[in-house]
Enzyme design. Sequence first.
Site, mmCIF file in Angstrom:
data_model
loop_
_atom_site.group_PDB
_atom_site.id
_atom_site.type_symbol
_atom_site.label_atom_id
_atom_site.label_comp_id
_atom_site.label_asym_id
_atom_site.label_seq_id
_atom_site.Cartn_x
_atom_site.Cartn_y
_atom_site.Cartn_z
ATOM 1 N N GLY A 1 9.175 6.699 2.051
ATOM 2 C CA GLY A 1 7.993 7.000 1.248
ATOM 3 C C GLY A 1 6.760 6.786 2.076
ATOM 4 O O GLY A 1 6.829 6.532 3.279
ATOM 5 N N ALA A 2 5.639 6.877 1.401
ATOM 6 C CA ALA A 2 4.384 6.662 2.097
ATOM 7 C C ALA A 2 4.213 5.177 2.401
ATOM 8 O O ALA A 2 3.680 4.786 3.420
ATOM 9 C CB ALA A 2 3.236 7.147 1.235
ATOM 10 N N GLU A 3 4.724 4.355 1.503
ATOM 11 C CA GLU A 3 4.470 2.929 1.553
ATOM 12 C C GLU A 3 5.471 2.202 2.449
ATOM 13 O O GLU A 3 5.112 1.297 3.178
ATOM 14 C CB GLU A 3 4.546 2.377 0.113
ATOM 15 C CG GLU A 3 4.313 0.907 -0.057
ATOM 16 C CD GLU A 3 2.859 0.507 0.162
ATOM 17 O OE1 GLU A 3 1.987 1.383 0.140
ATOM 18 O OE2 GLU A 3 2.626 -0.692 0.374
ATOM 19 N N ASP B 1 0.781 1.286 -9.561
ATOM 20 C CA ASP B 1 1.420 2.483 -9.004
ATOM 21 C C ASP B 1 2.392 3.084 -10.015
ATOM 22 O O ASP B 1 3.567 3.290 -9.720
ATOM 23 C CB ASP B 1 2.143 2.129 -7.698
ATOM 24 C CG ASP B 1 2.554 3.371 -6.917
ATOM 25 O OD1 ASP B 1 2.082 4.478 -7.257
ATOM 26 O OD2 ASP B 1 3.363 3.236 -5.981
#
Lengths: 218, 328
Positions: A12-14, A128
Amino acid sequence: MKKVEMKLLTRGAEAAVYLGDWFGQEAVFKIREPKQYRHPVLDSKIRRLRTLHEASFIAEARRLGVATPLIYFVDQERGEIVMQFLHGRRLKEIVNGDVGGAEAVEGWCREVGRYVARLHLGRIIHGDLTTSNFIVVGDRLALIDFGLAFYSTRLEDRAVDLHLLDTVAESAHHRSAERVTGAVLEGYREVMGEAEAEKVLRQLKEVERRGRYKKQVD
Amino acid sequence: MGVESTAHTFGVSVVSTRSGAPTILSDVRDIYRPEKGEGIHPREASRHHTQVAAPVLSKALKDAGVKISDVDAVAFSQGPGLGPCLRVGAVVARSVSAYYGKPLIPVNHAIAHIELAAMLTDASDPLVLLVSGGHTVITAFAARRWRVFGETLDLTVGQMIDQFGRAAGYASPFGREFEALSNKSNVLLDLPYTVKGNDVSFSGLLTASKRLLAERRGLEDVCFSLRETGFAMLAEVVERALAFTEKKEVLIAGGVAANLRLREMLTQICGVHGAKLFAVPREYSGDCGAQIAWNGLQGLEAGVRIDVEKSSVKQSWRLDQVDIAWRR
């Protein structure tokens, strides 16, 4: 627990999420890898902070009646959390595919609202709330990814928390946006209580009104 | 022909597809410059626009080598923007439309930024980061609309940079000096990093940066820290939207797209996610008539029209409120 045995589930982005073995058990390894684009000092600060926060919020949420994965191990320096692997499907897929029919989907969305309300009553803002972060495991809903969570009882923070879910409903599930948000708010009201929920929803309108392009520039 | 007048810039442009590929035949701008240390004053800006409208219009036609009778339609920026400024462009466009009997085409200024950038870079289905004085939004096209995946909850990144510049005694826009000053430092001061889900908030960052300035920290160090922190926030939300949408293209548009450090951060993110970065050419990154003319032409071909009586400006017209007829 060696990296060679681990299988990449998602990047993912995180963080990168691997499936691996933790003392004979299947486990998820969530690793916040360094971000090349960020200044190293800023990067290490953000990764350490979010790793620690996430682990403590996951545990705290469970005490509030929100199902979350069990935490096995935390390594703050490496930005790594080892936790229980949940066999399930992302709510995003369930909503998009109308899995189980409209009624079932609305049922899950109501449960989403209840979960968010339980967190808010417990002073937690998830930060989120996307439909990718809700996992349907059998007949239960679980919530993951507390990397952006924080403590607050401010109406503003609660409203922004809900607003994100709204944005996602509008963007990802535009065909069923109204149904999704309607059911979420229903569940939210149920747990939060009518009066308290109403305050948050009024603030939500304010947040949306204030958003860019709804008001004059400058 | 397109008329732009949302904020500082009064611009007129002629765009054509008669020779096949879209061609910008002319793009003339005249920009209102506020006093050093001050922001835009809507009334002063609109007075400026009124004064330059006729010569800019004439020059745009002359540069394009066309007569007004050759023009197929007149597009104007209907919003979002400053009311007094928008009205000047709207009056010019309505007059031309009514007097010469040309169709009047309403254009959303934000979408026009994106569409011009996409046309110039050949990006076909991008995730877009639109960053300027008036916009900070992450959007992608799906089912007839540009959908917003993230945006600022308060200031735009351009506003933050300009307001910081003004606090330091610089004229707006501050973008170029900001980049030059930032490049002279590598000292990272502690500043608030505020990402809320897919959205960002810049007001705390601005306040804290101004405070550092008041504490007599070096301007270059504060600029560097502001840039590293603020752009990392933008880069993070872009990466989140990219991971979510799984797009293979990222397009950066708007005035702040000119900043090389921001482009560098996005290039790195694109590398990780197997996407390609497209950046609007610097000369078309700011507000201009060409964005309105091009998007107007797209609208014209897709049958978009507006009656003069219904053409009042929309100061807070969100890009996700517009049904798009020219994209599949």
